[in-house]
Design a protein around this motif. Structure first.
Motif, short mmCIF file in Angstrom:
data_model
loop_
_atom_site.label_atom_id
_atom_site.label_comp_id
_atom_site.label_asym_id
_atom_site.label_seq_id
_atom_site.Cartn_x
_atom_site.Cartn_y
_atom_site.Cartn_z
N ALA A 2 -74.00 67.41 8.72
CA ALA A 2 -72.69 67.18 8.11
C ALA A 2 -72.38 68.25 7.06
CB ALA A 2 -72.64 65.80 7.48
N LYS A 3 -71.14 68.67 7.06
CA LYS A 3 -70.67 69.61 6.06
C LYS A 3 -70.31 68.83 4.81
CE LYS A 3 -67.60 73.50 5.60
NZ LYS A 3 -66.64 74.34 6.27
N LYS A 4 -70.80 69.28 3.64
CA LYS A 4 -70.53 68.57 2.39
C LYS A 4 -69.23 69.06 1.78
CE LYS A 4 -75.33 67.67 1.66
NZ LYS A 4 -76.47 67.64 0.84
N ILE A 5 -68.36 68.09 1.48
CA ILE A 5 -67.04 68.39 0.96
C ILE A 5 -66.84 67.66 -0.36
CG2 ILE A 5 -64.55 68.16 1.39
CD1 ILE A 5 -65.96 70.14 3.27
N LYS A 6 -66.32 68.37 -1.37
CA LYS A 6 -66.01 67.74 -2.65
C LYS A 6 -64.66 67.05 -2.58
CE LYS A 6 -68.58 71.04 -5.44
NZ LYS A 6 -68.49 72.13 -6.40
N VAL A 7 -64.61 65.85 -3.17
CA VAL A 7 -63.38 65.08 -3.23
C VAL A 7 -63.15 64.67 -4.68
CG1 VAL A 7 -62.18 63.00 -2.45
CG2 VAL A 7 -63.74 64.19 -0.89
N ILE A 8 -62.02 65.05 -5.23
CA ILE A 8 -61.66 64.68 -6.60
C ILE A 8 -61.02 63.30 -6.59
CG2 ILE A 8 -60.22 65.26 -8.61
CD1 ILE A 8 -62.44 67.29 -8.13
N VAL A 9 -61.47 62.44 -7.50
CA VAL A 9 -60.85 61.12 -7.69
C VAL A 9 -60.26 61.15 -9.09
CG1 VAL A 9 -61.18 58.63 -7.66
CG2 VAL A 9 -62.67 60.09 -6.27
N GLU A 10 -58.94 60.95 -9.17
CA GLU A 10 -58.28 61.08 -10.45
C GLU A 10 -57.40 59.89 -10.78
OE1 GLU A 10 -55.78 64.54 -10.53
OE2 GLU A 10 -54.49 63.79 -8.94
N THR A 11 -57.16 59.74 -12.07
CA THR A 11 -56.34 58.66 -12.60
C THR A 11 -54.88 59.12 -12.62
OG1 THR A 11 -58.17 58.12 -14.06
CG2 THR A 11 -56.05 57.11 -14.56
N GLY A 12 -54.01 58.29 -12.08
CA GLY A 12 -52.58 58.56 -12.13
C GLY A 12 -51.91 57.58 -13.06
N PHE A 71 -65.34 62.36 -10.20
CA PHE A 71 -64.39 61.50 -10.90
C PHE A 71 -63.89 62.13 -12.19
CE2 PHE A 71 -67.43 58.87 -8.61
CZ PHE A 71 -66.61 57.99 -7.93
N ASP A 72 -62.60 61.89 -12.50
CA ASP A 72 -62.16 62.18 -13.86
C ASP A 72 -62.59 60.97 -14.70
OD1 ASP A 72 -60.22 60.14 -13.55
OD2 ASP A 72 -58.51 61.46 -13.80
N ILE A 73 -62.34 61.01 -16.00
CA ILE A 73 -62.86 59.97 -16.90
C ILE A 73 -62.33 58.58 -16.52
CG2 ILE A 73 -62.81 59.10 -19.27
CD1 ILE A 73 -63.21 61.95 -20.22
N GLY A 74 -61.05 58.46 -16.26
CA GLY A 74 -60.48 57.16 -15.91
C GLY A 74 -61.03 56.63 -14.60
N ALA A 75 -61.15 57.48 -13.60
CA ALA A 75 -61.68 57.06 -12.31
C ALA A 75 -63.14 56.67 -12.43
CB ALA A 75 -61.49 58.18 -11.28
N PHE A 76 -63.89 57.37 -13.26
CA PHE A 76 -65.30 57.04 -13.48
C PHE A 76 -65.45 55.61 -14.00
CE2 PHE A 76 -68.89 56.65 -16.38
CZ PHE A 76 -69.95 56.97 -15.55
N CYS A 103 -57.42 55.43 -19.26
CA CYS A 103 -56.23 54.93 -18.57
C CYS A 103 -55.21 56.04 -18.32
CB CYS A 103 -55.61 53.75 -19.31
SG CYS A 103 -54.85 54.16 -20.87
N GLY A 104 -55.54 57.27 -18.66
CA GLY A 104 -54.68 58.39 -18.34
C GLY A 104 -53.54 58.65 -19.32
N LEU A 105 -53.57 57.99 -20.49
CA LEU A 105 -52.52 58.22 -21.48
C LEU A 105 -52.68 59.55 -22.19
CD1 LEU A 105 -52.14 54.68 -23.11
CD2 LEU A 105 -50.58 55.82 -21.53
N LYS A 106 -53.92 59.97 -22.35
CA LYS A 106 -54.20 61.26 -22.99
C LYS A 106 -55.18 62.03 -22.11
CE LYS A 106 -53.36 60.35 -27.82
NZ LYS A 106 -53.84 60.56 -29.17
N SER A 107 -55.13 63.35 -22.24
CA SER A 107 -56.05 64.21 -21.50
C SER A 107 -57.16 64.69 -22.43
CB SER A 107 -55.32 65.42 -20.92
OG SER A 107 -54.37 65.01 -19.98
N PRO A 108 -58.41 64.52 -22.03
CA PRO A 108 -59.51 64.95 -22.88
C PRO A 108 -59.67 66.47 -22.86
CG PRO A 108 -60.35 64.11 -20.81
CD PRO A 108 -58.87 63.88 -20.80
N THR A 109 -60.23 66.99 -23.94
CA THR A 109 -60.54 68.41 -24.00
C THR A 109 -61.84 68.66 -23.25
OG1 THR A 109 -61.84 68.18 -26.02
CG2 THR A 109 -59.46 68.61 -26.29
N LYS A 110 -62.17 69.92 -23.02
CA LYS A 110 -63.44 70.26 -22.37
C LYS A 110 -64.62 69.76 -23.21
CE LYS A 110 -62.09 74.26 -19.66
NZ LYS A 110 -62.33 75.66 -19.36
#
Length: 141
Positions: A2-12, A71-76, A103-110
């Protein structure tokens, strides 16, 4: 293989979504949406199965893919159902601010993302240490 593919899960704003990123997988346009991160991933797999069926009907070879979800923080916090306030205390972070990131109200810094990732790594090490007792307490007495 199987080919490994990255999938982003994000909070909307009102739902979670996931989508493939990176190199060509032989299938394009796979995505999923849902009210929770788990439902978005389930929808993503439904989309993958539908795409495989479509490829079979057209006589096109179906690539065998293995997905790695990032995952982004909210999805995690949605996916792992971790109490954000308790995790913030564990990580030495402001609970209110971490809830806003989750909950996606603010975006975290690096820097904040790194702090969360470091706390997750520490948490994993604590769990791997096997600190849970192995039998009922009266048996130790």
């Amino acid at each position: 293989m199987a080919k490994k593919i990255k999938v982003i899960v994000e909070t909307g704003k009102n739902l979670f979504s996931c989508f493939m990123v990176g190199e060509d997988a032989g299938i394009t346009g796979l995505h999923g949406d849902g009210k929770t991160a788990r439902k978005a991933i389930d929808d993503f797999y439904i989309c993958y199965e539908e795409e495989k069926q479509d490829c079979r009907e057209k006589g096109v070879e179906v690539p065998d893919l293995e997905f790695k979800f990032i995952f982004d923080i909210g999805a995690f916090f949605s996916y792992y159902m971790i109490n954000v306030s308790a995790f913030a205390a564990y990580a030495g972070m402001n609970a209110s601010l971490l809830r806003q990131y989750a909950c996606g109200l603010k975006s975290p810094t690096k820097t904040t993302i790194k702090k969360v990732k470091d706390a997750i790594d520490k948490y994993k090490m604590d769990i791997d240490a096997g600190l849970l007792i192995d039998r009922p307490v009266p048996q130790y007495i």
